[in-house]
Motif scaffolding. Sequence first.
Motif, mmCIF file in Angstrom:
data_model
loop_
_atom_site.group_PDB
_atom_site.id
_atom_site.type_symbol
_atom_site.label_atom_id
_atom_site.label_comp_id
_atom_site.label_asym_id
_atom_site.label_seq_id
_atom_site.Cartn_x
_atom_site.Cartn_y
_atom_site.Cartn_z
ATOM 1 N N HIS A 1 -4.161 -10.226 4.054
ATOM 2 C CA HIS A 1 -3.097 -9.257 3.780
ATOM 3 C C HIS A 1 -3.660 -7.868 3.491
ATOM 4 C CE1 HIS A 1 -0.192 -12.464 3.847
ATOM 5 N NE2 HIS A 1 -0.836 -13.109 2.885
ATOM 6 N N GLY A 2 -4.735 -7.784 2.730
ATOM 7 C CA GLY A 2 -5.340 -6.486 2.437
ATOM 8 C C GLY A 2 -5.826 -5.797 3.697
ATOM 9 N N SER A 3 -6.445 -6.554 4.583
ATOM 10 C CA SER A 3 -6.928 -5.978 5.848
ATOM 11 C C SER A 3 -5.773 -5.499 6.716
ATOM 12 C CB SER A 3 -7.753 -7.012 6.614
ATOM 13 O OG SER A 3 -8.914 -7.334 5.889
ATOM 14 N N ARG A 4 -4.678 -6.272 6.766
ATOM 15 C CA ARG A 4 -3.512 -5.849 7.545
ATOM 16 C C ARG A 4 -2.896 -4.580 6.953
ATOM 17 N NH1 ARG A 4 -3.346 -11.264 8.442
ATOM 18 N NH2 ARG A 4 -2.343 -11.804 6.483
ATOM 19 N N LEU A 5 -2.804 -4.524 5.626
ATOM 20 C CA LEU A 5 -2.263 -3.328 4.984
ATOM 21 C C LEU A 5 -3.138 -2.111 5.257
ATOM 22 C CD1 LEU A 5 -1.162 -4.859 1.580
ATOM 23 C CD2 LEU A 5 0.355 -3.679 3.193
ATOM 24 N N LEU A 6 -4.453 -2.267 5.125
ATOM 25 C CA LEU A 6 -5.367 -1.153 5.362
ATOM 26 C C LEU A 6 -5.282 -0.682 6.810
ATOM 27 C CD1 LEU A 6 -7.527 0.760 4.279
ATOM 28 C CD2 LEU A 6 -9.231 -1.007 4.796
ATOM 29 N N ALA A 7 -5.239 -1.611 7.757
ATOM 30 C CA ALA A 7 -5.149 -1.247 9.175
ATOM 31 C C ALA A 7 -3.843 -0.505 9.454
ATOM 32 C CB ALA A 7 -5.251 -2.489 10.052
ATOM 33 N N ALA A 8 -2.734 -0.968 8.891
ATOM 34 C CA ALA A 8 -1.452 -0.296 9.100
ATOM 35 C C ALA A 8 -1.464 1.097 8.477
ATOM 36 C CB ALA A 8 -0.312 -1.137 8.520
ATOM 37 N N ALA A 9 -2.045 1.222 7.287
ATOM 38 C CA ALA A 9 -2.126 2.525 6.625
ATOM 39 C C ALA A 9 -2.950 3.493 7.466
ATOM 40 C CB ALA A 9 -2.737 2.365 5.233
ATOM 41 N N VAL A 10 -4.095 3.057 7.950
ATOM 42 C CA VAL A 10 -4.950 3.912 8.770
ATOM 43 C C VAL A 10 -4.236 4.290 10.073
ATOM 44 C CG1 VAL A 10 -7.094 3.935 10.126
ATOM 45 C CG2 VAL A 10 -7.128 3.190 7.735
ATOM 46 N N THR B 1 0.853 -1.177 0.000
ATOM 47 C CA THR B 1 0.000 0.000 0.000
ATOM 48 C C THR B 1 0.891 1.229 0.000
ATOM 49 O OG1 THR B 1 -1.913 1.089 1.010
ATOM 50 C CG2 THR B 1 -0.270 0.208 2.519
ATOM 51 N N ALA B 2 0.377 2.300 -0.562
ATOM 52 C CA ALA B 2 1.063 3.593 -0.540
ATOM 53 C C ALA B 2 0.072 4.624 -0.027
ATOM 54 C CB ALA B 2 1.549 3.963 -1.939
ATOM 55 N N ILE B 3 0.545 5.484 0.876
ATOM 56 C CA ILE B 3 -0.319 6.498 1.469
ATOM 57 C C ILE B 3 0.323 7.874 1.339
ATOM 58 C CG2 ILE B 3 -1.457 4.916 3.051
ATOM 59 C CD1 ILE B 3 0.360 5.997 5.292
ATOM 60 N N ALA B 4 -0.517 8.891 1.399
ATOM 61 C CA ALA B 4 -0.065 10.275 1.313
ATOM 62 C C ALA B 4 -0.952 11.143 2.191
ATOM 63 C CB ALA B 4 -0.133 10.759 -0.132
ATOM 64 N N PRO B 5 -0.410 12.244 2.682
ATOM 65 C CA PRO B 5 -1.231 13.166 3.479
ATOM 66 C C PRO B 5 -2.110 14.014 2.583
ATOM 67 C CG PRO B 5 0.988 14.023 3.244
ATOM 68 C CD PRO B 5 0.983 12.671 2.579
ATOM 69 N N LEU B 6 -3.224 14.445 3.145
ATOM 70 C CA LEU B 6 -4.087 15.437 2.506
ATOM 71 C C LEU B 6 -4.184 16.613 3.462
ATOM 72 C CD1 LEU B 6 -7.103 13.214 1.380
ATOM 73 C CD2 LEU B 6 -5.398 14.275 -0.110
ATOM 74 N N PRO B 7 -4.027 17.836 2.974
ATOM 75 C CA PRO B 7 -4.173 18.975 3.873
ATOM 76 C C PRO B 7 -5.633 19.132 4.295
ATOM 77 C CG PRO B 7 -3.906 19.711 1.615
ATOM 78 C CD PRO B 7 -3.737 18.216 1.610
ATOM 79 N N ALA B 8 -5.819 19.846 5.394
ATOM 80 C CA ALA B 8 -7.185 20.147 5.831
ATOM 81 C C ALA B 8 -7.865 20.949 4.734
ATOM 82 C CB ALA B 8 -7.160 20.943 7.130
ATOM 83 N N PRO B 9 -9.148 20.708 4.505
ATOM 84 C CA PRO B 9 -9.857 21.451 3.466
ATOM 85 C C PRO B 9 -9.814 22.955 3.728
ATOM 86 C CG PRO B 9 -11.210 19.677 4.347
ATOM 87 C CD PRO B 9 -9.991 19.766 5.203
ATOM 88 N N GLU B 10 -9.522 23.725 2.685
ATOM 89 C CA GLU B 10 -9.423 25.178 2.843
ATOM 90 C C GLU B 10 -10.757 25.800 3.227
ATOM 91 O OE1 GLU B 10 -7.593 27.101 -0.462
ATOM 92 O OE2 GLU B 10 -5.990 25.628 -0.553
ATOM 93 N N GLU B 11 -11.849 25.215 2.728
ATOM 94 C CA GLU B 11 -13.152 25.813 3.013
ATOM 95 C C GLU B 11 -13.578 25.600 4.460
ATOM 96 O OE1 GLU B 11 -13.802 21.671 1.416
ATOM 97 O OE2 GLU B 11 -12.653 23.392 0.762
ATOM 98 N N SER B 12 -12.876 24.761 5.196
ATOM 99 C CA SER B 12 -13.216 24.505 6.590
ATOM 100 C C SER B 12 -11.933 24.472 7.408
ATOM 101 C CB SER B 12 -13.972 23.177 6.723
ATOM 102 O OG SER B 12 -14.220 22.898 8.075
ATOM 103 N N PRO B 13 -11.439 25.606 7.854
ATOM 104 C CA PRO B 13 -10.165 25.639 8.575
ATOM 105 C C PRO B 13 -10.170 24.846 9.877
ATOM 106 C CG PRO B 13 -11.181 27.828 8.503
ATOM 107 C CD PRO B 13 -12.055 26.912 7.716
ATOM 108 N N LEU B 14 -11.339 24.510 10.397
ATOM 109 C CA LEU B 14 -11.403 23.729 11.631
ATOM 110 C C LEU B 14 -11.334 22.230 11.374
ATOM 111 C CD1 LEU B 14 -14.179 25.728 13.509
ATOM 112 C CD2 LEU B 14 -11.698 25.947 13.737
ATOM 113 N N ALA B 15 -11.497 21.821 10.131
ATOM 114 C CA ALA B 15 -11.485 20.391 9.814
ATOM 115 C C ALA B 15 -10.068 19.831 9.938
ATOM 116 C CB ALA B 15 -12.014 20.167 8.404
ATOM 117 N N ALA B 16 -9.998 18.611 10.390
ATOM 118 C CA ALA B 16 -8.703 17.938 10.532
ATOM 119 C C ALA B 16 -8.207 17.492 9.159
ATOM 120 C CB ALA B 16 -8.857 16.737 11.455
ATOM 121 N N PRO B 17 -6.893 17.375 9.026
ATOM 122 C CA PRO B 17 -6.361 16.875 7.759
ATOM 123 C C PRO B 17 -6.715 15.406 7.574
ATOM 124 C CG PRO B 17 -4.607 17.097 9.372
ATOM 125 C CD PRO B 17 -5.860 17.656 9.998
ATOM 126 N N GLY B 18 -6.533 14.954 6.374
ATOM 127 C CA GLY B 18 -6.815 13.561 6.061
ATOM 128 C C GLY B 18 -5.646 12.917 5.362
#
Length: 188
Positions: free
Chosen positions: A117-126, A83-100
Amino acid sequence: MALFSEQADVSVRPAVPGDELAITDIQLAAWRSAHTPEVGQDVLAGLDGGAIAERWARAITAPPGPGYRVLVACEGADVVGFTAIAPLPAPEESPLAAPGGEILSLEVAPVAQRSGHGSRLLAAAVDLLREDGAAYARTWVLDGDAGRAQFLSSAGFGPEDAVRELATGLGPDGETRTVAEHLWGATI
């Protein structure tokens, strides 16, 4: 008398240099197994494995920034998923929202699917996304990929109201072929 139970030696770990070859093989095999009808056999057959491996090697050794990670699932010493993951910035339209965070890719070798294996990868990514402060995770699902939709649904993800079209190349008639991907997300 000693009692023991046989357990598979399975794990998830950060990808290391050299894993890009297994990741590429898994990605190509998984895509050919699951996406040939939507994407087209000629498109999938024409993918350059060497170029894909180079991109994975860069993602492993020189990620574009903090929070970009590649993980692999192992069965014994063999890499059987990633799996590959990346950060998402908090939405600009809602400065109080947490990043994703975004799950950019999650594939398991066809021969190793339905083994957890897919479940383990997803859990580790989250888990990693949460450690980085994410409160939301998203991923894109190719139109017609019922298996992935069912997997994500069972993990608490749901479809959102966003679709994107991706060009896959030219068809035999010279027209550009496209596939649709649907956004899925979950609060984490």
